[in-house]
Design an enzyme around this catalytic site. Structure first.
Site, PDB file in Angstrom:
ATOM      1  N   HIS A  21     -19.268   7.151 -12.589  1.00 62.27           N
ATOM      2  CA  HIS A  21     -18.322   6.703 -11.589  1.00 62.27           C
ATOM      3  C   HIS A  21     -18.989   6.504 -10.495  1.00 62.27           C
ATOM      4  O   HIS A  21     -19.414   7.541  -9.761  1.00 62.27           O
ATOM      5  CB  HIS A  21     -17.211   7.550 -11.459  1.00 62.27           C
ATOM      6  CG  HIS A  21     -15.796   7.021 -10.859  1.00 62.27           C
ATOM      7  ND1 HIS A  21     -15.012   6.106 -11.291  1.00 62.27           N
ATOM      8  CD2 HIS A  21     -15.413   7.342  -9.456  1.00 62.27           C
ATOM      9  CE1 HIS A  21     -14.237   5.667 -10.326  1.00 62.27           C
ATOM     10  NE2 HIS A  21     -14.478   6.674  -9.393  1.00 62.27           N
ATOM     11  N   LYS A 166      -9.049  -1.302  -8.253  1.00 58.98           N
ATOM     12  CA  LYS A 166      -9.564  -0.861  -7.213  1.00 58.98           C
ATOM     13  C   LYS A 166     -10.985  -0.883  -7.186  1.00 58.98           C
ATOM     14  O   LYS A 166     -11.707  -0.343  -8.455  1.00 58.98           O
ATOM     15  CB  LYS A 166      -9.319   0.443  -6.560  1.00 58.98           C
ATOM     16  CG  LYS A 166      -9.878   0.597  -5.169  1.00 58.98           C
ATOM     17  CD  LYS A 166      -9.361   1.855  -4.463  1.00 58.98           C
ATOM     18  CE  LYS A 166      -9.836   3.195  -4.973  1.00 58.98           C
ATOM     19  NZ  LYS A 166      -9.352   4.441  -3.942  1.00 58.98           N
ATOM     20  N   LYS A 168     -14.897   0.161  -5.878  1.00 55.49           N
ATOM     21  CA  LYS A 168     -15.755   1.027  -5.224  1.00 55.49           C
ATOM     22  C   LYS A 168     -16.970   0.389  -4.562  1.00 55.49           C
ATOM     23  O   LYS A 168     -17.716  -0.102  -5.290  1.00 55.49           O
ATOM     24  CB  LYS A 168     -16.420   2.239  -5.919  1.00 55.49           C
ATOM     25  CG  LYS A 168     -15.294   3.289  -6.164  1.00 55.49           C
ATOM     26  CD  LYS A 168     -14.730   4.166  -4.831  1.00 55.49           C
ATOM     27  CE  LYS A 168     -13.727   5.025  -5.092  1.00 55.49           C
ATOM     28  NZ  LYS A 168     -13.270   5.895  -4.196  1.00 55.49           N
ATOM     29  N   ASP A 197     -12.440  -0.095  -1.854  1.00 56.14           N
ATOM     30  CA  ASP A 197     -12.618   1.075  -1.186  1.00 56.14           C
ATOM     31  C   ASP A 197     -14.113   1.406  -0.544  1.00 56.14           C
ATOM     32  O   ASP A 197     -14.999   1.220  -1.473  1.00 56.14           O
ATOM     33  CB  ASP A 197     -12.500   2.366  -2.198  1.00 56.14           C
ATOM     34  CG  ASP A 197     -12.466   3.762  -1.352  1.00 56.14           C
ATOM     35  OD1 ASP A 197     -12.739   3.846  -0.064  1.00 56.14           O
ATOM     36  OD2 ASP A 197     -12.336   4.768  -2.090  1.00 56.14           O
ATOM     37  N   GLU A 223      -9.801   0.034   1.680  1.00 55.41           N
ATOM     38  CA  GLU A 223      -9.693   1.257   2.141  1.00 55.41           C
ATOM     39  C   GLU A 223     -10.671   1.658   2.926  1.00 55.41           C
ATOM     40  O   GLU A 223     -12.196   1.530   2.638  1.00 55.41           O
ATOM     41  CB  GLU A 223      -9.595   1.987   0.879  1.00 55.41           C
ATOM     42  CG  GLU A 223      -9.358   3.354   0.730  1.00 55.41           C
ATOM     43  CD  GLU A 223      -9.127   4.312  -0.389  1.00 55.41           C
ATOM     44  OE1 GLU A 223      -9.128   5.461  -0.420  1.00 55.41           O
ATOM     45  OE2 GLU A 223      -8.747   3.409  -1.353  1.00 55.41           O
ATOM     46  N   ASP A 248      -7.808   6.534   4.741  1.00 57.92           N
ATOM     47  CA  ASP A 248      -7.721   7.563   3.671  1.00 57.92           C
ATOM     48  C   ASP A 248      -8.272   8.750   4.255  1.00 57.92           C
ATOM     49  O   ASP A 248      -7.446   9.974   4.908  1.00 57.92           O
ATOM     50  CB  ASP A 248      -8.784   7.043   2.464  1.00 57.92           C
ATOM     51  CG  ASP A 248      -8.855   8.269   1.469  1.00 57.92           C
ATOM     52  OD1 ASP A 248      -8.074   9.322   1.669  1.00 57.92           O
ATOM     53  OD2 ASP A 248      -9.635   8.040   0.521  1.00 57.92           O
ATOM     54  N   LYS A 272      -2.957  12.357  -0.095  1.00 57.96           N
ATOM     55  CA  LYS A 272      -3.690  13.160  -0.805  1.00 57.96           C
ATOM     56  C   LYS A 272      -3.369  14.557  -0.834  1.00 57.96           C
ATOM     57  O   LYS A 272      -3.629  15.175   0.407  1.00 57.96           O
ATOM     58  CB  LYS A 272      -5.061  13.170  -0.896  1.00 57.96           C
ATOM     59  CG  LYS A 272      -5.631  11.745  -1.260  1.00 57.96           C
ATOM     60  CD  LYS A 272      -7.194  11.477  -1.078  1.00 57.96           C
ATOM     61  CE  LYS A 272      -7.665  10.296  -1.563  1.00 57.96           C
ATOM     62  NZ  LYS A 272      -9.155  10.034  -1.259  1.00 57.96           N
ATOM     63  N   GLU A 325      -3.245   5.651  -7.364  1.00 58.57           N
ATOM     64  CA  GLU A 325      -4.331   5.580  -8.317  1.00 58.57           C
ATOM     65  C   GLU A 325      -4.610   7.150  -9.084  1.00 58.57           C
ATOM     66  O   GLU A 325      -5.659   7.468  -9.057  1.00 58.57           O
ATOM     67  CB  GLU A 325      -5.422   5.300  -7.231  1.00 58.57           C
ATOM     68  CG  GLU A 325      -5.769   6.425  -5.950  1.00 58.57           C
ATOM     69  CD  GLU A 325      -6.895   6.190  -5.402  1.00 58.57           C
ATOM     70  OE1 GLU A 325      -7.344   4.943  -5.127  1.00 58.57           O
ATOM     71  OE2 GLU A 325      -7.524   7.131  -5.017  1.00 58.57           O
TER      72      GLU A 325
END
Length: 371
Positions: A21, A166, A168, A197, A223, A248, A272, A325
């Site tokens: 990831h 989304k 990255k 993001d 983001e 964020d 979050k 998410e």
């Protein structure tokens, strides 16, 4: 109903991911969950979780620091004391320990799980009551390879598992990142929502150029394109472009949310629980956003099922304009719960049982926990 805390234990649990990831600051092949067990005098046990992304490459709290904060500093403050709710619990922790919101979030979650079990109600009921039983969940395409991400997105669309994604970006040069994002948007089609993001990777000048291209290419949400400290830059970008900005890292608490909204920010806030110090604390930011007309989005630290459920119970109590998410459990090859969550048709089902609504598989906990 008041709850008396008898003992607290914490484990670091390492679980591999289903694929690498890739983020702007790290590439993850394993996720470490800090799992907390709170044993209470009322005969119930509550579970909580604190999880970071990429260790110290993301933020100031590492899994090892979370465990130390829980065992050395926070547990002695709580054990032997009785609390009527999360506000009283948070007051005691905040009075003696600064920061360490991840560790506090795990403990607030464990307390809410225990209180919900004692009362026979789900955590969402303790937080105001769920507005829905299923919440939308997107998936992050983050292999770093454009063709692999397109293939993965098409497969998940065909399976009916997700209908929003989304990406990255931010680890590579701007031109490469823009080509990557727009190629995926083009391949997956106009009906599929694509967000990006940047994880704070751009400066303001780069962000202006990148935002223009992303907006023209049909990207729905951008983001945290610039560093969290550049509050004025974030406000400027939100007012300059039609594509919304999702704040964020810049909004950890209700104070952050108020300051951004008061300055004229017009985008959305990523909630979050780890940033705020727990599910109840995160909802303080949500309520500030609602008052200011700022949209909400349910963010993840790529938690396992325990942390994911703690978030979902909170998110279910407020309208989430941009969905959530909360796909963390799907990124892990395994978990430590008896029954996995129900992810289907781009949504996840909120369990209706007392507390968080799940049971821990102690054999798996022992298997994945560090010695």
């Amino acid at each position: 109903m008041s709850i008396t805390v008898e003992s607290i234990a914490c484990w670091l649990v390492d679980i591999p991911t289903v694929r690498p990831h890739r983020l702007s600051m790290a590439t993850m092949g394993c996720q470490t969950l800090a799992l907390v067990r709170m044993t209470c005098a009322e005969g119930v046990v509550g579970w909580g979780e604190a999880t970071t992304i990429g260790g110290l490459s993301y933020g100031a709290e590492s899994p090892e620091a979370i465990k130390s904060a829980v065992e050395t500093y926070l547990s002695p403050l709580l054990c032997g004391k009785t609390f009527s709710g999360p506000a009283a619990l948070a007051h005691v922790m905040n009075a003696s320990v600064k920061g360490n919101t991840f560790a506090k979030s795990a403990l607030e979650t464990a307390f809410l799980d225990a209180q919900g079990k004692a009362l026979g109600v789900p955590v969402s009921a303790l937080l105001g009551g769920a507005l829905c039983e299923r919440l939308p969940v997107l998936w992050t395409l983050a292999s770093g390879d454009t063709e692999k991400d397109i293939e993965e997105g098409r497969r998940l669309l065909a399976e009916g598992r997700h209908d929003a994604f989304k990406l990255k970006i931010g680890a590579r040069d701007l031109a490469t990142d823009i080509r990557h994002a727009l190629a995926i948007k083009s391949a997956l089609g106009d009906e599929v929502s694509i967000r990006v993001d940047v994880n704070q990777a751009w400066d303001l000048t780069t962000a202006v150029k990148g935002m223009r291209q992303l907006q023209d290419g049909g990207i729905d949400l951008v983001e945290q394109p610039i560093p969290l400290w550049d509050r004025q830059g974030l406000i400027t970008l939100s007012q300059r472009f039609e594509v919304p900005i999702l704040a964020d890292e810049a909004v950890g608490t209700s104070h952050d949310g108020y300051a951004l909204a008061n300055g004229g920010f017009t985008g959305a806030y990523a909630l979050k629980i780890a940033k705020a110090g727990g599910p109840a604390q995160a909802l303080k930011l949500a309520h500030v956003a609602q008052a200011a007309g700022v949209a909400l989005y349910g963010g993840t630290m790529l938690e396992g099922t325990v942390g994911t459920l703690a978030s979902l119970h909170a998110w279910s109590t407020v309208p989430m304009r941009w969905g959530t998410e909360m796909f963390g459990p799907l990124l892990l090859k395994d978990d430590v719960v008896v029954r996995p969550l129900d992810f289907s048709r781009g949504q996840v089902t909120l369990p209706s049982g007392p507390g968080l609504g799940i049971d821990i598989d102690t054999d798996k906990l022992r298997h994945y926990a560090r010695p």
